[in-house]
Every structure is written in C-alpha cells, then in structure tokens.
Scaffold this motif. Sequence first.
Motif, PDB file in Angstrom:
ATOM      1  N   ALA A 198       0.853  -1.348   0.042  1.00 32.02           N
ATOM      2  CA  ALA A 198      -0.065  -0.102  -0.020  1.00 32.02           C
ATOM      3  C   ALA A 198       0.855   1.156   0.066  1.00 32.02           C
ATOM      4  CB  ALA A 198      -0.913   0.214   1.214  1.00 32.02           C
ATOM      5  N   TRP A 199       1.986   1.194   0.764  1.00 33.46           N
ATOM      6  CA  TRP A 199       2.914   2.476   0.888  1.00 33.46           C
ATOM      7  C   TRP A 199       3.759   2.659  -0.691  1.00 33.46           C
ATOM      8  CZ3 TRP A 199       8.056   1.562   0.174  1.00 33.46           C
ATOM      9  CH2 TRP A 199       8.953   2.788   0.149  1.00 33.46           C
ATOM     10  N   LEU A 200       3.875   1.335  -1.190  1.00 32.39           N
ATOM     11  CA  LEU A 200       4.592   1.478  -2.259  1.00 32.39           C
ATOM     12  C   LEU A 200       3.853   2.220  -3.275  1.00 32.39           C
ATOM     13  CD1 LEU A 200       7.417   0.364  -3.584  1.00 32.39           C
ATOM     14  CD2 LEU A 200       6.083  -1.548  -4.252  1.00 32.39           C
ATOM     15  N   ASP A 201       2.584   1.833  -3.364  1.00 31.19           N
ATOM     16  CA  ASP A 201       1.685   2.304  -4.379  1.00 31.19           C
ATOM     17  C   ASP A 201       1.607   3.661  -4.618  1.00 31.19           C
ATOM     18  OD1 ASP A 201       0.989   0.422  -6.203  1.00 31.19           O
ATOM     19  OD2 ASP A 201      -1.163   0.536  -5.553  1.00 31.19           O
ATOM     20  N   ILE A 202       1.547   4.452  -3.330  1.00 29.85           N
ATOM     21  CA  ILE A 202       1.707   5.805  -3.126  1.00 29.85           C
ATOM     22  C   ILE A 202       3.340   6.333  -3.500  1.00 29.85           C
ATOM     23  CG2 ILE A 202       1.053   7.748  -1.812  1.00 29.85           C
ATOM     24  CD1 ILE A 202      -1.014   5.861  -0.539  1.00 29.85           C
ATOM     25  N   ALA A 203       4.085   5.866  -2.766  1.00 37.56           N
ATOM     26  CA  ALA A 203       5.488   6.265  -2.718  1.00 37.56           C
ATOM     27  C   ALA A 203       6.193   6.262  -3.995  1.00 37.56           C
ATOM     28  CB  ALA A 203       6.133   5.638  -1.632  1.00 37.56           C
ATOM     29  N   ALA A 204       5.982   5.156  -4.655  1.00 35.57           N
ATOM     30  CA  ALA A 204       6.773   4.907  -5.920  1.00 35.57           C
ATOM     31  C   ALA A 204       6.506   5.896  -7.036  1.00 35.57           C
ATOM     32  CB  ALA A 204       6.755   3.351  -6.517  1.00 35.57           C
ATOM     33  N   PRO A 205       5.088   6.181  -7.412  1.00 31.01           N
ATOM     34  CA  PRO A 205       4.953   7.098  -8.314  1.00 31.01           C
ATOM     35  C   PRO A 205       5.329   8.423  -8.158  1.00 31.01           C
ATOM     36  CG  PRO A 205       2.963   5.460  -8.072  1.00 31.01           C
ATOM     37  CD  PRO A 205       4.077   5.322  -6.935  1.00 31.01           C
ATOM     38  N   ALA A 206       5.503   8.832  -6.841  1.00 33.02           N
ATOM     39  CA  ALA A 206       5.753  10.163  -6.323  1.00 33.02           C
ATOM     40  C   ALA A 206       7.204  10.367  -6.547  1.00 33.02           C
ATOM     41  CB  ALA A 206       5.403  10.313  -4.965  1.00 33.02           C
ATOM     42  N   GLY A 207       7.794   9.305  -6.840  1.00 29.55           N
ATOM     43  CA  GLY A 207       9.367   9.393  -6.947  1.00 29.55           C
ATOM     44  C   GLY A 207      10.094   9.302  -5.574  1.00 29.55           C
ATOM     45  N   GLY A 208      11.484   8.853  -5.736  1.00 28.34           N
ATOM     46  CA  GLY A 208      12.266   8.936  -4.456  1.00 28.34           C
ATOM     47  C   GLY A 208      12.466   7.539  -4.056  1.00 28.34           C
ATOM     48  N   VAL A 209      11.676   6.539  -4.501  1.00 31.81           N
ATOM     49  CA  VAL A 209      11.676   5.259  -3.914  1.00 31.81           C
ATOM     50  C   VAL A 209      12.808   4.433  -4.785  1.00 31.81           C
ATOM     51  CG1 VAL A 209      10.624   3.122  -3.378  1.00 31.81           C
ATOM     52  CG2 VAL A 209       9.328   5.110  -2.990  1.00 31.81           C
ATOM     53  N   ASP A 210      13.921   3.739  -4.050  1.00 33.12           N
ATOM     54  CA  ASP A 210      14.963   2.967  -4.896  1.00 33.12           C
ATOM     55  C   ASP A 210      14.845   1.629  -4.330  1.00 33.12           C
ATOM     56  OD1 ASP A 210      16.418   3.172  -2.610  1.00 33.12           O
ATOM     57  OD2 ASP A 210      17.593   4.854  -3.798  1.00 33.12           O
ATOM     58  N   GLU A 211      15.663   0.763  -4.576  1.00 32.50           N
ATOM     59  CA  GLU A 211      15.513  -0.488  -4.216  1.00 32.50           C
ATOM     60  C   GLU A 211      15.826  -0.879  -3.065  1.00 32.50           C
ATOM     61  OE1 GLU A 211      18.369  -2.104  -6.808  1.00 32.50           O
ATOM     62  OE2 GLU A 211      16.921  -2.647  -8.727  1.00 32.50           O
ATOM     63  N   ILE A 212      16.877   0.083  -2.335  1.00 29.74           N
ATOM     64  CA  ILE A 212      17.364   0.055  -1.000  1.00 29.74           C
ATOM     65  C   ILE A 212      16.223   0.657  -0.160  1.00 29.74           C
ATOM     66  CG2 ILE A 212      18.807   0.996   0.664  1.00 29.74           C
ATOM     67  CD1 ILE A 212      21.120   0.401  -1.195  1.00 29.74           C
ATOM     68  N   VAL A 213      15.409   1.814  -0.643  1.00 37.71           N
ATOM     69  CA  VAL A 213      14.661   2.421   0.318  1.00 37.71           C
ATOM     70  C   VAL A 213      13.442   1.456   0.345  1.00 37.71           C
ATOM     71  CG1 VAL A 213      12.867   4.083   0.366  1.00 37.71           C
ATOM     72  CG2 VAL A 213      15.074   4.814  -0.160  1.00 37.71           C
ATOM     73  N   ALA A 214      13.118   0.663  -0.713  1.00 41.85           N
ATOM     74  CA  ALA A 214      11.916  -0.191  -0.475  1.00 41.85           C
ATOM     75  C   ALA A 214      12.149  -1.165   0.344  1.00 41.85           C
ATOM     76  CB  ALA A 214      11.587  -0.729  -1.941  1.00 41.85           C
ATOM     77  N   ALA A 215      13.540  -1.814   0.201  1.00 37.74           N
ATOM     78  CA  ALA A 215      14.003  -3.115   1.088  1.00 37.74           C
ATOM     79  C   ALA A 215      13.780  -2.659   2.624  1.00 37.74           C
ATOM     80  CB  ALA A 215      15.314  -3.469   0.768  1.00 37.74           C
ATOM     81  N   LYS A 216      14.406  -1.476   2.809  1.00 37.33           N
ATOM     82  CA  LYS A 216      14.466  -0.973   4.224  1.00 37.33           C
ATOM     83  C   LYS A 216      13.005  -0.793   4.836  1.00 37.33           C
ATOM     84  CE  LYS A 216      18.820   1.562   4.679  1.00 37.33           C
ATOM     85  NZ  LYS A 216      19.677   2.848   4.544  1.00 37.33           N
ATOM     86  N   LYS A 217      12.278  -0.303   3.948  1.00 38.40           N
ATOM     87  CA  LYS A 217      10.724   0.080   4.283  1.00 38.40           C
ATOM     88  C   LYS A 217      10.042  -1.133   4.836  1.00 38.40           C
ATOM     89  CE  LYS A 217       7.778   3.301   5.091  1.00 38.40           C
ATOM     90  NZ  LYS A 217       7.931   4.485   5.890  1.00 38.40           N
ATOM     91  N   LEU A 218      10.199  -2.120   3.825  1.00 40.50           N
ATOM     92  CA  LEU A 218       9.525  -3.655   4.031  1.00 40.50           C
ATOM     93  C   LEU A 218      10.186  -4.124   5.287  1.00 40.50           C
ATOM     94  CD1 LEU A 218       7.891  -5.888   3.352  1.00 40.50           C
ATOM     95  CD2 LEU A 218       9.715  -6.721   1.555  1.00 40.50           C
ATOM     96  N   THR A 224      23.058  -3.632  -3.780  1.00 37.62           N
ATOM     97  CA  THR A 224      24.005  -2.854  -2.983  1.00 37.62           C
ATOM     98  C   THR A 224      24.055  -1.484  -3.361  1.00 37.62           C
ATOM     99  OG1 THR A 224      25.828  -3.277  -4.721  1.00 37.62           O
ATOM    100  CG2 THR A 224      25.596  -4.967  -3.333  1.00 37.62           C
ATOM    101  N   ARG A 225      24.802  -0.556  -2.620  1.00 34.43           N
ATOM    102  CA  ARG A 225      24.799   0.619  -2.860  1.00 34.43           C
ATOM    103  C   ARG A 225      25.063   1.148  -4.271  1.00 34.43           C
ATOM    104  NH1 ARG A 225      24.777   1.341   2.608  1.00 34.43           N
ATOM    105  NH2 ARG A 225      26.884   0.281   2.823  1.00 34.43           N
ATOM    106  N   SER A 226      26.040   0.171  -5.013  1.00 29.97           N
ATOM    107  CA  SER A 226      26.402   0.664  -6.136  1.00 29.97           C
ATOM    108  C   SER A 226      25.432  -0.063  -7.277  1.00 29.97           C
ATOM    109  CB  SER A 226      27.810  -0.185  -6.623  1.00 29.97           C
ATOM    110  OG  SER A 226      27.851  -1.486  -6.598  1.00 29.97           O
ATOM    111  N   THR A 227      24.690  -0.901  -7.121  1.00 33.90           N
ATOM    112  CA  THR A 227      23.588  -1.678  -7.988  1.00 33.90           C
ATOM    113  C   THR A 227      22.087  -0.870  -7.910  1.00 33.90           C
ATOM    114  OG1 THR A 227      22.828  -3.304  -6.696  1.00 33.90           O
ATOM    115  CG2 THR A 227      24.723  -3.753  -8.112  1.00 33.90           C
ATOM    116  N   ASN A 228      22.018  -0.138  -6.736  1.00 39.19           N
ATOM    117  CA  ASN A 228      20.676   0.406  -6.439  1.00 39.19           C
ATOM    118  C   ASN A 228      19.944   1.195  -7.587  1.00 39.19           C
ATOM    119  OD1 ASN A 228      18.755   1.087  -4.856  1.00 39.19           O
ATOM    120  ND2 ASN A 228      19.660   3.064  -3.920  1.00 39.19           N
ATOM    121  N   ARG A 229      18.668   1.064  -7.827  1.00 42.88           N
ATOM    122  CA  ARG A 229      18.088   1.587  -8.866  1.00 42.88           C
ATOM    123  C   ARG A 229      16.647   2.048  -8.586  1.00 42.88           C
ATOM    124  NH1 ARG A 229      17.966   0.734 -14.647  1.00 42.88           N
ATOM    125  NH2 ARG A 229      15.727   0.740 -15.107  1.00 42.88           N
ATOM    126  N   ALA A 230      16.367   3.253  -8.991  1.00 42.46           N
ATOM    127  CA  ALA A 230      14.955   3.828  -8.686  1.00 42.46           C
ATOM    128  C   ALA A 230      14.044   3.030  -9.318  1.00 42.46           C
ATOM    129  CB  ALA A 230      15.077   5.128  -9.389  1.00 42.46           C
TER     130      ALA A 230
END
Lengths: 609, 609
Positions: free
Chosen positions: B338-358, B391-397
């Motif tokens: 539910a969070w992802l559905d609002i946050a991702a289209p708004a921008g600023g979510v990357d793979e690390i942010v998402a994993a941390k949030k989960l 990882t920080r170097s592979t992280n992708r929005a």
Amino acid sequence: MFQNFDDIADPSRGPLRVAKLREQLVHDGLDGYLIPRADEHQGEYVPPSAERLSWLTGFSGSAGAAVVLADAAALFVDGRYTVQARAQVDADTFEILQVPNAKLSAWLGDNLKAGDKLGYDPRLHTIAEIERLGEALAKQDTGLVASRGNLVDAIWQDRPAEPLGQIAPHELRFAGQSAANKIADLQAQLVEAGDDATVLTLTDSIAWTFNIRGSDVAHTPVPLAFAILHAQDRPEIFIDERKLGDNARGHLAAVATIRSPEELSDSLSRLGQAEARVRLDPNRTAQWFVEALEEAGALITRAPDPCLTPKARKNAVEISGARKAQLRDGIAVTRFLAWLDIAAPAGGVDEIVAAKKLEEFRSDTGELKEISFDTISGAGPNGAIVHYRVTRSTNRALAPGELYLVDSGGQYEDGTTDITRTIAIGEPSDEMRTRFTLVLKAHIAIATARFPQGTRGCDIDPLARHALWQAGLDFDHGTGHGVGSYLSVHEGPASISKRGAAEIEPGMILSNEPGYYKEGAYGIRIENLVLVGELEEVAGGERAMMSFETLTLAPIDRRLVVVSLLSDDELAWLNAYHALVAGEIGPHLQDDDRSWLKAAAKPLTRVAS
Amino acid sequence: MFQNFDDIADPSRGPLRVAKLREQLVHDGLDGYLIPRADEHQGEYVPPSAERLSWLTGFSGSAGAAVVLADAAALFVDGRYTVQARAQVDADTFEILQVPNAKLSAWLGDNLKAGDKLGYDPRLHTIAEIERLGEALAKQDTGLVASRGNLVDAIWQDRPAEPLGQIAPHELRFAGQSAANKIADLQAQLVEAGDDATVLTLTDSIAWTFNIRGSDVAHTPVPLAFAILHAQDRPEIFIDERKLGDNARGHLAAVATIRSPEELSDSLSRLGQAEARVRLDPNRTAQWFVEALEEAGALITRAPDPCLTPKARKNAVEISGARKAQLRDGIAVTRFLAWLDIAAPAGGVDEIVAAKKLEEFRSDTGELKEISFDTISGAGPNGAIVHYRVTRSTNRALAPGELYLVDSGGQYEDGTTDITRTIAIGEPSDEMRTRFTLVLKAHIAIATARFPQGTRGCDIDPLARHALWQAGLDFDHGTGHGVGSYLSVHEGPASISKRGAAEIEPGMILSNEPGYYKEGAYGIRIENLVLVGELEEVAGGERAMMSFETLTLAPIDRRLVVVSLLSDDELAWLNAYHALVAGEIGPHLQDDDRSWLKAAAKPLTRVAS
C-alpha cells in the motif's frame, strides 16, 4: 491369422510344477529360485522355449517375475497385470504382489533366513538387477547364487526347441541408412569413449544395426542373435546358420563375420585375452556376460547400448515410411470402425470376431507383415484389464450400453503402428462420457504440448495426468512408449512415464495413450502415435521448443465427448484432428465407409448457453 | 536492520588471490584445488569464516564451486546466478560456466593431464560429491587427493573467527514435540534399520532434533554444531560452550551429553572401537566423516538423515504457528504494498529504500527475529537477476513503466515466511502483462493441483511450466522448495523441481514460485507458500488426492493480469484468493491501508465480448 485365441493359462498346473521345482532346489542345494519373464536378450517377446514364467505359474503377461522358496512362492507383476495375474495364477501356490508398492527384495527379506541361498540364471537377469538384488540380500546375510543351467529347464520335459525363424535384409528404401554406415557411426562412439568393443544383446539393436529382420518371436520382426561390435575390426554376429537364406547371408557377410551361437564364448574369451575394454549396458545386458568377460580378463565399462538413441531417432526415410504406414493402417482401422458401427448394434459381434475382422482389414492392405502385438479386444469389464488378451473362454459379446476398447497395431516394412480406440456400443452412460472426455483432455495435453531441449519423458507424463488427478482419477501405466520402425512396438530409451528418465529428442516416435479403467465395468484408452519435431521458435516466445505431430489417423468416438468439459483450444484440436483424418483417409474409402467417416469426423460445436 | 547493502564483490581481488593459491598448490604438490561454497555442515548459509569461494572469486551467491589449476580456473554456477557471477567475477581469471549444461568433471577432463592430482578439503564436500568426481577423474587417470587443512585458509590472512552466536531453546509451544520425544522417534528409526548411530551434520537437523535455535549464520536461526545420535545411548552434541547460556545449557543437558567440538574426533573413534554400524547421509555429510569413522573401525551404512522427513512434515502446532506467522507477515507485506503504491509514483523510492521500508513493516509486528534471507529488491532489469542482492552501487530507482520484483521473508518463532510479489510501477507494457499472466497461470496450476500418494516434486513441476512452454518461455529455477518452521527458508528433502525426487507428503510447507525473466529488462515471480494437505476423496472421483492450501496472504497485482488469458477456473481462483486476503488481512489494517487493500483485492471480471 497372426493371433490365436487359445486359453493358455491353466492355474491348476502351478502346484505340481512348483512342487517339482522345489525338489530341484533341494537337489541343487538352493533355498529358492528366481523365474523372470525374460530370455537372454531381455526383449519384450520371448520364444516359447523361454516362456518359463508362464509355464510355471500360468501368468502370460509380458512382464513379471516369480520366486519360489521351500515353503513360499510369489509372483510380482505391475499395475497393468494384477487383474490378469489373479485370473491366471493359482493363488494358493503364489502370493500375487503388485510392484512397485511391493518389492521383491522386501519379500525376500521377510521370507529368507540368514545364510539362505537364492539361485538365479545369470543369462536371464541384467547386470543391474543382480547388483541391486545382491546388495539388498547382503544386508540380511543371504546369498545370491548363479545356477549352472536353468532349474526350470531341468524339470520342463516338453520344452519347445529354440526357434529358427528366417532372416531377411531390411531394405535401404525402408532403413534409410546402410548397415555399413550405422556400424561406422557406432564404432566412432566406441572410439570416442575409449572402448574396444561392446556386446549387443538386444535383438532389436542387432536388427537395426545390421538392417535385418527376423521371425523368431511373435509380432516383433527380430532374429534371436548376439553381436560383438569392435571399435576397429569387423563386427561378429552370432546366429544359427539355418536362419540365413543366401540373400541374408550375403547381406550380412558384407559387413560382419558370421559365427554360430556356440562360438560366442570363444569370442568373449578372445576379448579377455586381449585385455579389451568392453562396454556393457548394465540395464539391458545379462549378468552372464560380465562373468564370462571378467573371467577371461576383459575390463568392463558401463554405458547404454550405443544403438538406443540412433535407433530411436528416426531418419527422414523412416519418418516418411511411418507416414505411409500410418495412412495404410488408418484406412484399415477406419474401415473396421465403420463396420463395427453397423455390425455391433445388430448383434453377433464378440471380442474374437472383432479382433479377426480388424486383422482382416489390415491384411486387405496387402502389406501387413505381422500384427504389432496380440490385439487387445475388450468389451465391457474386459476393457478394464489393461493388457487383456481375449481367449475363447474370456470372449464377450459387444453389448449395448457398454464400451469396447481395441488396442492394436500392424507391422509393415515401412513402419510399425499402434492405436487404441474406445467405442460406445449403443448408448453410453454419463459417467462413461465424462471419463472418456477426461482421458481425451489428457491425450490432447500431450498432443499439443511444447517443451524445451532436455525435457525427459517423466517431465511430460504429468501433463496427461493433470486433468484426471483434478477429478480424483488416474491410470496405472505410462502415458507413452517409444515405437520402432518395423521393429519393437515398445522401443527404448524414451518413454512418457514416471520413470521416463531419457530425454525426448527430435525424430523419436512415441505413443500418446492415457487411459482410465473401472475394474469390473469398463476401460477407456485413446492412443495415437506422435513424432517428436525439431526445436522450433514459438511466435512471441524466446526459447525454441519441441512439439509432437500426431501420426495416427482414425476417428475418435465423438459420441463419447462431453463438449462442455473441453476448453476452446481442446475442442479446436479435436475438430482439426478429425478434419485431418477425413482429408487423409476419406479419399481411400469406398462410398459407404466414406459417408460413415464424414459423419464420424464432423466438427463438434458448443451448444450455445 | 538485518540486511546491509554493502558492495561485497570486487572482481579486482581475484587475480592476486588466485596467484597466491597457485603458489600454495605448488607448495602442496597439487595440480589443482576445489573451492566449493560450503562449510562443514552443507547448509545454505555459511559463516564469514567459511566464505572461501566469495573471498577467492568475488562471487557471493549461495551455491557454486570454483576450481583453480596451474594455468586455468573456472567458476561453476547454476542458472539463477549466471548474470550475477558475470558481474562479480574477473572473467580473465575465471571461466564462468553454467551447470548442469557445463559439468565440472568434463571441464577437468579437458584441463587436467593424466597423472595430475586435484586437491579438495574433505570437510567441505559430501560423500556423494567426492564419489562421483572420483569416478569421473579415475576414467582419465587423474587423482582426487584430500588436503590436510584448507589451502584457501592457508593464504587467507585476515580470515574471520568462527562465530559464537547465542543459543536459545525453541519452546514447546512453537515446536509441538519435545526434544526427548523426537530423539526417541529417531532412535526407533535407527533400531529398525539396525544402525547403532548416526552423525547429524546439518545444522537445521540438529536445531530441530534438540529444539534449539542459534545465531551463527545470517538469517537462518541455526547453531553450528554436530551431533551423534546413538540408537541406545544419550545423544552427544558438539558445540562451543560459550554459545550456551544457563537456559540453553539446562535444556540441552536434559536430553544430551554436551561436548566441545574438539571432542568430536574422539567420539567418532569410540564408535570405531565399538565396531558400530554408523549411518551417514551420503548426499549431506562431509567425506571427512567417512574417513574418520572407517579409519577407526566403524562400518558405514548409507541412508538419508533421519530428521529430514519428520522435520519437513510439520505437526499441528507448527502448522498453527505457520498460519499465525503468515497472517502477521501478510499484514506487514500488505502495508508495504500500500505504501509502495503511493510512494513509488511520487518518486524517490529506490531498491534500498523499498527493502528498508519492508523490513520496517515487518519489525513493526514486534515479533520479527530475523529476515529469512536478504530481500531481493529488484527494479527493472535488476528484477531479471534471479537471486539479486541490492548494494549501494547496483541500487536503482523504481521508475514508471518498469516492474519491481520483491522477494522477502521473515523469521518468526512460530514460522518462517517467504513471499514474492511483482508490482507494476506506472503503466506496464502489454508484453509485461501477458507474461505476468502466464506466470500467474503457472502459479495457479500449482495452487490448485491435486495429486496422488507417491507423487514426487518433479511430477508437479511440469504443471507450472506448461503454460510458459506453450508460449515458448521458461524459467531456470525450480518451481518451489521446502520451508522450515523458524528454520531454513530452503528446507529439504522435497522440492517442486526437475530434480525433486522426494515424495510430497502431507504437512510439508513448500513455496510455489514460478517466474519469467527477461535479461536486461525485467523479472516476474509470484510466490506464495503452500501447505500439503492430507489425502482426501475428490467428489465424483475414485482415488484420494493431496492438494495444496495457500498460506501466504497478500494481494497479487491485478493491474498486471490479462483476464482474457485466464480460464474461468483460474479467474475464480484469483478472485477467491483476493477475497481471502481481504477478509483475513483487512481487519488488521488502518483505514487508508484497508481502503487500498479493498481496491487491490477487488474481483476481476471478464469484459463481455
């Protein structure tokens, strides 16, 4: 007639013969003896001289094994044969057990004592069989002992002589590759593996390699023979000279040294003296060869019979031959089905009449060399006996309201056929139609399956069972087997079954024959042969896939199909198949039969809901 | 945070370390050395001190093996890891090969000369591995030599110390069966087989048997330990005393003799002196144990680890725990989606942010002990890397028009979870939706499958692939694996895969996770855990069938479903699943999340045509 309908089973003989075998056990100092349904070649059909299991127990199925101990005896058969075994075998003498749930080794563990010796004939068991059994018995401190000679032969007074069926060359226009060429390919395989020689013991491998066909056993045109294939030298073939006319002798002499079967031991000894590396197929070669070769000094390596894969992957000439054989056979079967549809409801058709009539239509083609196997002609409850063989005493009328299952095939020089149809006599019940349709769904799942390189037969088998499993049903046999080219109707190495570990490869011809059996009521099976196609791109996909092309041409009984149980794709397949059958077979039929086929192949449509 | 996002791969280190290893080879008189991704316990996770493969090659996947010869080196990985290995490993130093197409033995055959000696550490390879490899090498006259000590350890200067994670009892309210009771059952197994003892080397077998949990390796709550289970005497457990608090010591001492790891050799010697029959699992026990025991005089028998099946068949308490864990985990995942559905289209979510949030949502449950494995959080092309670790170097929005694949799980005391969802960020392409729907069909085929007793995992696997094969697609991993109860997220013996030879049995918890991966573009996987039910009659059928009950509770992205590709039954399954999710999860959500779930779980309907 290639088929007879004699009653060969007689449970009453079992007790006396087993008693004699037990005397022989005492004489030979053994505590038990194994009686497999096998000859020295491990083929499906054995000559009458090797029908030891049938002679001893009464069981006439194509697979099974008995064991006789001093005070117990058992017969092990698979799910195809449990009903038949119960009818043919004296249950007071033999405990009848179904593999793989029951295991010979477990039974022996329960019935042998530590220190007991179990005898076996090393010419009748494969290397792997003896190895597995030896390991299992060693755990319980019982021994496995090779007998000199066969103990059943010792008590079998009127044992038939070994056959002397004539051998004919299999012409290049059917074989598609010369014997010299095949031998060179096989030799290259040996050289690559670093082996000096291999012993061919499977009769169909020998027939295939040397482009010969024989007539030593029923239905399968193979000669009983052995061969040694040398990596560098000419092959040796061991065969009774009396089987060879001038034509066959010349054909064979061009590519091989012909020796008598008595010379086999000497040739194996020579391999030993040369310290040769000899390749044996542990799953298909008799244990006796290991003993003979190792005693002589040879080094045994283990690998599958090198003929298996090239024999199974039909070449372009064999594929073209298969299509011709299927058209010819399909015409005969369609004529039979048309005849049946009029004759059966009128009364007077029984299983034997039908089987004779079917063979007659095949004979009418003028090309029939043999039938592929005894026609399974089963009405009503007899249809539920998976490998039913009709005899005069089991013969049953085709009665209205029952199903009739007919599984048959022809041996033609250009190809071997195998087809099963299930026909409604009169009005079928709803349950019959529902279950027929589930079997049809299983059949179509295979017919339409795509699959990637590396797919084994066991990976395909569940696709057929899926529709049946969902309905709480199943069948106790494989979904399909390989089929030879004017050779064995059951050909390795591939099979569509739970144990089908061989990969499915382009050019293989397999059967597609899911079924359903209601014991005591009826049986259903729908069988076509399919050809494995080359890897091909799929529109919109990424990975090349193989698929099957259905070769068999004869209508499937529309009256048994519940259209609402079929998906759109399944219905489309059935209608397309019937259009193909009508288009291919129709032009070769007389007027009445053509009209019949037109109706039998008419598209089915969904009733608007 | 249980996960970190450090870059652990560094291809540049490979060449230097390999050069050092080659010096060591010369020193030890060897021509090559094997470096498996394994520790002494053959578990999936190994402590940092055993990460020899990663240290040497840079490859950090959970399975693989390298071999280093004087002038060649290769890394063998499976289809899940080829993309990752190419990114992590110096291709000039290591040839990267994919098993099973490429075979280590074949590569060695091409690269070793007759007379060469290949070294290996007998503590890191199973009995069966060494046996197979030894046979293959013997054919080409090269030898396999056990090294004293590990050659990588000899050059690894700053190798971490072995872990000392604390051990806690696993309470009966989660385990459902006391350790004393389990030990008695296992002893009965040994007695029945006539074995005097068995050595347990799998850490999850030890954790299960003794009802303990540890923290020596990442994500899986197992202690590194060994145990000897005696048929008659108290078990011995070999474990570093520093890992035991008073609670754990008392718990263990009640059922076992606690010894230090250094005492293991002595205990094995005692078994030898007693000429004990010791059962070892050839596929799961290190070769070292065979050598130690046989040298001491023990007789080795071979059979699977006796814990495997009872551990896999969850008892009623464990099943009830699994349901609670799934509900809890499903709430966390649904809140994340539910969070992802609002946050991702708004921008600023990357793979690390998402994993941390989960992980944060899981932590919010207050019950999270660990995550089951490093969350696979893959956006766009990273989703196509099957076992991707961000990882920080592979992280992708997470960018509009791309798919986001998230595979994660939680370790709770009452159960282990594992779930994958694939989410459309913005508008997906038609191809994405079509392929997602094919994967969904594969998932539903498993979720709804019925199958008879005796069905192996390999018999189920093709049901999932069928829809993909028909479209010319496939995926290079198994369809499912067993899952432990607050134990390994990958638990044997059963798996739904081509190699899944173990029978599926009631009480097992398995994953159902077909996928599709388009390299460089996107990945799709839909994973739920399923519980195998008891054999049950099917209405209108004849044979009792097992089936799966889906345990995982979280919506599947409806926006990716092409309804017209689903059959009526498939559509009904999806809608029923969403109704279940809404009913179970909904009441535990706050208003906004509940509204979101209501929409996400809304039934899909067919557009009237």
